[in-house]
Structures are given as structure tokens and as C-alpha cells.
Design a protein around this motif. Structure first.
Motif, PDB file in Angstrom:
ATOM      1  N   PRO A  51       9.549   3.007  -4.770  1.00  0.00           N
ATOM      2  CA  PRO A  51       8.143   3.403  -4.634  1.00  0.00           C
ATOM      3  C   PRO A  51       7.211   2.193  -4.562  1.00  0.00           C
ATOM      4  O   PRO A  51       6.290   2.173  -3.739  1.00  0.00           O
ATOM      5  CB  PRO A  51       7.894   4.231  -5.904  1.00  0.00           C
ATOM      6  N   HIS A  52       7.457   1.178  -5.388  1.00  0.00           N
ATOM      7  CA  HIS A  52       6.495   0.059  -5.406  1.00  0.00           C
ATOM      8  C   HIS A  52       6.542  -0.766  -4.132  1.00  0.00           C
ATOM      9  O   HIS A  52       5.504  -1.187  -3.630  1.00  0.00           O
ATOM     10  CB  HIS A  52       6.633  -0.808  -6.661  1.00  0.00           C
ATOM     11  N   HIS A  53       7.751  -0.967  -3.575  1.00  0.00           N
ATOM     12  CA  HIS A  53       7.789  -1.729  -2.324  1.00  0.00           C
ATOM     13  C   HIS A  53       7.226  -0.933  -1.150  1.00  0.00           C
ATOM     14  O   HIS A  53       6.784  -1.523  -0.158  1.00  0.00           O
ATOM     15  CB  HIS A  53       9.227  -2.180  -2.020  1.00  0.00           C
ATOM     16  N   LEU A  54       7.246   0.401  -1.242  1.00  0.00           N
ATOM     17  CA  LEU A  54       6.662   1.230  -0.181  1.00  0.00           C
ATOM     18  C   LEU A  54       5.148   1.339  -0.287  1.00  0.00           C
ATOM     19  O   LEU A  54       4.476   1.625   0.693  1.00  0.00           O
ATOM     20  CB  LEU A  54       7.255   2.652  -0.234  1.00  0.00           C
ATOM     21  N   ALA A  55       4.636   1.139  -1.508  1.00  0.00           N
ATOM     22  CA  ALA A  55       3.203   1.398  -1.722  1.00  0.00           C
ATOM     23  C   ALA A  55       2.361   0.137  -1.802  1.00  0.00           C
ATOM     24  O   ALA A  55       1.191   0.150  -1.406  1.00  0.00           O
ATOM     25  CB  ALA A  55       3.018   2.199  -3.011  1.00  0.00           C
ATOM     26  N   LEU A  56       2.922  -0.935  -2.329  1.00  0.00           N
ATOM     27  CA  LEU A  56       2.110  -2.097  -2.701  1.00  0.00           C
ATOM     28  C   LEU A  56       2.553  -3.346  -1.949  1.00  0.00           C
ATOM     29  O   LEU A  56       3.735  -3.514  -1.645  1.00  0.00           O
ATOM     30  CB  LEU A  56       2.240  -2.369  -4.207  1.00  0.00           C
ATOM     31  N   ALA A  57       1.589  -4.238  -1.702  1.00  0.00           N
ATOM     32  CA  ALA A  57       1.891  -5.521  -1.065  1.00  0.00           C
ATOM     33  C   ALA A  57       1.473  -6.650  -2.006  1.00  0.00           C
ATOM     34  O   ALA A  57       0.675  -6.448  -2.932  1.00  0.00           O
ATOM     35  CB  ALA A  57       1.151  -5.644   0.261  1.00  0.00           C
ATOM     36  N   ALA A  58       2.011  -7.834  -1.740  1.00  0.00           N
ATOM     37  CA  ALA A  58       1.707  -8.988  -2.596  1.00  0.00           C
ATOM     38  C   ALA A  58       0.201  -9.230  -2.675  1.00  0.00           C
ATOM     39  O   ALA A  58      -0.327  -9.617  -3.725  1.00  0.00           O
ATOM     40  CB  ALA A  58       2.427 -10.235  -2.062  1.00  0.00           C
ATOM     41  N   GLU A  59      -0.493  -8.980  -1.566  1.00  0.00           N
ATOM     42  CA  GLU A  59      -1.938  -9.257  -1.580  1.00  0.00           C
ATOM     43  C   GLU A  59      -2.706  -8.312  -2.501  1.00  0.00           C
ATOM     44  O   GLU A  59      -3.875  -8.544  -2.788  1.00  0.00           O
ATOM     45  CB  GLU A  59      -2.513  -9.208  -0.165  1.00  0.00           C
ATOM     46  N   PRO A  98      -2.821 -14.400  -2.186  1.00  0.00           N
ATOM     47  CA  PRO A  98      -3.943 -15.058  -2.875  1.00  0.00           C
ATOM     48  C   PRO A  98      -3.693 -15.294  -4.370  1.00  0.00           C
ATOM     49  O   PRO A  98      -3.997 -16.380  -4.893  1.00  0.00           O
ATOM     50  CB  PRO A  98      -5.100 -14.084  -2.643  1.00  0.00           C
ATOM     51  N   ALA A  99      -3.120 -14.303  -5.057  1.00  0.00           N
ATOM     52  CA  ALA A  99      -2.889 -14.483  -6.499  1.00  0.00           C
ATOM     53  C   ALA A  99      -1.895 -15.610  -6.744  1.00  0.00           C
ATOM     54  O   ALA A  99      -2.052 -16.414  -7.679  1.00  0.00           O
ATOM     55  CB  ALA A  99      -2.387 -13.189  -7.128  1.00  0.00           C
TER      56      ALA A  99
END
Ligand SMILES: [Zn+2]
Length: 430
Positions: free
Chosen positions: A263-271, A200-201
Motif C-alpha cells: 500500500p505505501h509504495h502504491l500511495a506515497l512518493a519520496a517527495e 527534498p527531505a
């Protein structure tokens, strides 16, 4: 900061995780005044010569090792230098780091390798060196001289070695040295100026898209060259489900391929990207929820064996320009324990000993070092962790010179409270 070289250290109650010895047990830990792990003596030293750390819920592991950090030294020491980066690493529970060679000038000379290797900092710096001269991707760097100077791996991180003929030469020469090639597997022609995965962003801001194929096809090409050359290949910061599938197949085939999860790819998604905020821009970009699930599964099943932060500081003036104008990368050393423990152990049920292996034994094996252990008699090199601590991420309190983290202002669970290395306890948060 406490810095007390002559004192013994006593931790009466902790969960002791020693992945090199397969040990996970409740126990006490004692470090004598010479900095060696030892059985707890029948009579403890007097209080003046003893530091006691006694809190509920402590976990002690050997010092963590991050094989992917950017310390910007030389070149952009307003964003980070060897000392500030190392201080951030020590705050995060690390005792060893591998610096990436995308400095300015690039780390493609033995002198620059020796300079990083010799730096007196609160963590041991094991530099990687450029795979190609100037990181230009055209001519193989003098790998033999760089290794002689102390380089533990070769990488053009920040860029892929995209020409397969050049990469073949790099891998053949690295193989002779017994050193891994670490690749930032993103094909420039497929990335084509993209900065973010579809979300969305991205649509709201009209951002150019970074297609998953840019990574997946790079991983496929790298694995083919690994098969052809037999060189140890380490794939950096994977972000796509299909990349995990390719690594799984390659490892099943017996190829010497390892891969890391950040850590960021394991925790966060593009959405999750909240809007026009440059602190959410990284390379490769955050994936879909399905990608995040595949990365977590890849860690749980042992396909992605290494955690690494890709700590990438940028001065606030450059990161505060909005998503499209900001450079790629986020800091991550001080949030890594919290994020990986929370996501992988607390939410996904990863065994704490496997978690410790991904931060200790697997990264050390990758760079050819014996890992630190908790075995009595060994020189103490420790991370003392409080996985249940709640704390608010305040970049102003970070030891890093930079503040570019997507977790700013958020409450995280878990952190390192101290490290011990070379006879010294470093405990800024105690
Ligand atoms: Zn990279």
C-alpha cells in the motif's frame, strides 16, 4: 469486541466479490450457525440467534491474505507479538497471514515454525522460514525440515540472499519442495548504507541515498536464478519502475515469477516525506512519482499480482528518533484496505474483483492454499468491508503494539468492519 459463535450471520445487501469464482454481484449473504455459507433461508432464525449487518455500501470478500507481515515474536514482543499482530490483521480484514522469519532468534528451526503455526490467534498464521541459517546468507537452512514443520515459503526478508551461489542452492531445494522463495531484493553493496531515495527531505536532512539500482540489480539477479533453477520466485515490496519492467519481461518469458506491491509504495512518493519523521522510513524506500505510477500500472496490467503490507512494527521509542536513527518499516495491516481501495479502485479504476484477487486468490496461490470463497456450502471465511467509510487513523486505537504509520492523524476512506472465520464473527468496529 463481539464474539458470538452460536449465531447465524445475515447480510441482506452487499456487493459480493468472489475472485475464485469470478463473481461480482449485488446480493445477500447468509452464514448458518455451524459457520457455513448457505442460501438465505425462507424463514430466518429468531433475532436472538442471528446477527444482521445491514448498512449501505458494504462489500463482502473472502478473508484477505497478507503474505508479508512481521510479528516480532520471539525477539521484540514490546513492538508486536503473535496475538497483537493477529488482532491488527483481523481488524484490517485479514483471515490469513504469512509471518516473516526475521525474528530473534531467526525462524530457522522446525520448533519455531511449529510454534507460529500452532498459535491460537484471530487469524491463521502460515509462517515462512529462513532461506539461510540465521538469515546470515551463507548456508542454506534445513528447508525440508522447515517445510515439514509447516513453513509455506522461504525468505531472509529484511535482507537479501545476496550470494548467488547460496541463492542457487536455496532455490534448487525450495523447488523440490514446491515452495516459493520470497526475496527482499536489495543488493547490500549498492544500498551501501542508504536510507532514502533522492527527494527534498533527503537533501534538507543530508540523508544517505538509497539508489534505485540496489533494487533493480537485485531483481535482475533473482530473475536470472529463477530462470536457471525453475524455482518459484516471489519478489517482495517492489518500489522501482525498472523492477516492474523486469518482472513484466520475466512473466512474458513464462518464468515462475510473482511480485508484490505494498500500500505505501502504491500511495506515497519520496517527495511526500514531510521532514525528519522516522515513520516515513521503510526498506525499500518510497520511490519517485514515476515509480508510483509504474507500480500502479503494474498492478492494473497484472504484472504485480499480489498486494502485501510488509507490516513492520517498531516500538515508538525506536521510531521517534528522527529519520536517520529510526529502523526501517511501518505498520500497515489496519490501513491496507483503505489505501489500496482508494488508490487502485477509486483513483485508478481497478476492477473491484481484480482488487479482491490481489488480496485473496493470488496470495493463497503463492503459498499453495486453496483460497476461501463465497460459494454456498463452504466454511465461511469473510472480510466485510465498508469502502466509503471515512475514519481518522489513530495509532492509539490500533490493535498493534506499535504506532509507526505515516498515515497517523489522516482521514482515510474505506475499512474493514468485520471478519468471519471458524464460526466466529469478529467485529470490533461494529
Ligand atoms: Zn523486506
Amino acid at each position: 469486541m463481539k464474539n458470538e459463535p452460536q449465531k447465524a450471520l445475515y447480510i441482506p445487501h452487499a456487493r459480493l466479490l468472489d475472485p475464485a469464482n469470478g463473481r461480482d454481484e449485488q446480493g445477500a449473504l447468509f452464514v448458518d450457525a455451524e459457520g457455513r455459507l448457505a442460501p438465505v433461508p425462507a424463514k430466518l432464525p429468531p433475532a436472538a440467534r442471528l446477527t444482521v449487518i445491514d448498512r449501505p455500501g458494504l462489500v463482502v470478500t473472502p478473508g484477505l491474505c497478507d503474505v508479508h507481515v512481521h510479528f516480532r515474536d520471539p525477539g521484540a514482543t514490546d513492538a508486536e507479538d503473535l496475538l497483537s499482530g493477529a488482532a491488527a490483521a483481523a481488524n484490517g480484514g485479514f483471515t490469513r497471514v504469512v509471518t516473516m522469519p526475521n525474528t530473534n532468534p531467526p525462524t530457522d528451526t522446525p520448533d519455531l515454525v511449529r510454534r507460529a503455526r500452532a498459535a491460537q490467534t484471530p487469524v491463521s498464521i502460515f509462517p515462512s522460514a529462513c532461506a539461510t541459517l540465521g538469515r546470515a546468507g551463507k548456508v542454506c537452512a534445513p528447508l525440508e525440515a522447515l517445510e515439514e514443520a509447516g513453513a509455506v515459503a522461504f525468505s531472509d526478508d529484511g535482507a537479501m540472499v545476496a550470494d548467488p551461489e547460496v541463492m542457487r542452492v536455496v532455490m534448487l531445494r525450495a523447488k523440490k519442495l514446491g515452495r516459493p522463495v520470497m526475496d527482499h531484493a536489495v543488493l547490500p553493496r549498492l544500498q551501501d548504507g542508504g536510507v532514502v531515495r533522492d527527494c527534498p527531505a533527503a537533501r534538507a536532512l543530508g540523508l544517505p541515498l538509497f539508489p534505485p539500482e540496489a533494487e533493480v540489480e537485485a531483481v535482475r539477479a533473482d530473475i536470472a536464478l529463477c530462470r536457471a533453477t525453475g524455482c518459484a520466485l516471489h519478489l517482495q515490496h517492489l518500489s522501482c519502475a525498472e523492477s516492474v519492467d523486469l518482472v513484466r519481461q520475466a512473466r512474458a518469458e513464462g518464468l515462475p515469477v510473482t511480485a508484490e506491491a505494498t500500500p505505501h509504495h502504491l500511495a506515497l512518493a519520496a517527495e511526500d516525506i514531510p521532514g525528519n519523521d522516522g515513520n516515513w522510513r521503510m526498506n525499500p524506500p518510497l520511490g519517485t512519482r514515476a515509480d508510483v505510477q509504474a507500480l500502479r500500472q503494474g498492478v492494473l496490467e497484472g504484472t504485480l499480482t499480489v498486494f502485501a503490507t510488509d507490516h513492520a512494527p517498531h516500538a515508538p521509542a525506536t521510531k521517534n528518533k528522527g529519520f536517520q536513527a529510526a529502523p526501517f518499516g511501518i505498520i500497515g495491516l489496519e490501513t491496507a484496505v483503505a489505501v489500496t481501495w482508494d488508490v487502485m479502485v477509486r483513483q485508478c479504476g481497478m476492477a473491484p474483483l481484480a482488487w479482491a484477487a490481489a488480496w485473496v486468490t493470488a496470495p493463497n496461490a503463492l503459498i499453495g492454499l486453496p483460497p476461501p470463497t463465497l460459494a454456498p456450502g463452504a466454511p465461511a471465511e469473510l472480510a466485510i468491508l465498508a469502502p466509503d467509510d471515512e475514519w481518522v487513523v489513530d495509532p492509539a486505537r490500533s490493535a498493534s503494539k506499535s504506532a509507526n504509520t505515516p498515515w497517523a492523524g489522516q482521514t482515510l476512506h474505506g475499512r474493514a468492519i468485520a471478519t468471519y472465520r471458524r464460526g466466529r464473527l469478529r467485529a470490533p468496529a461494529l
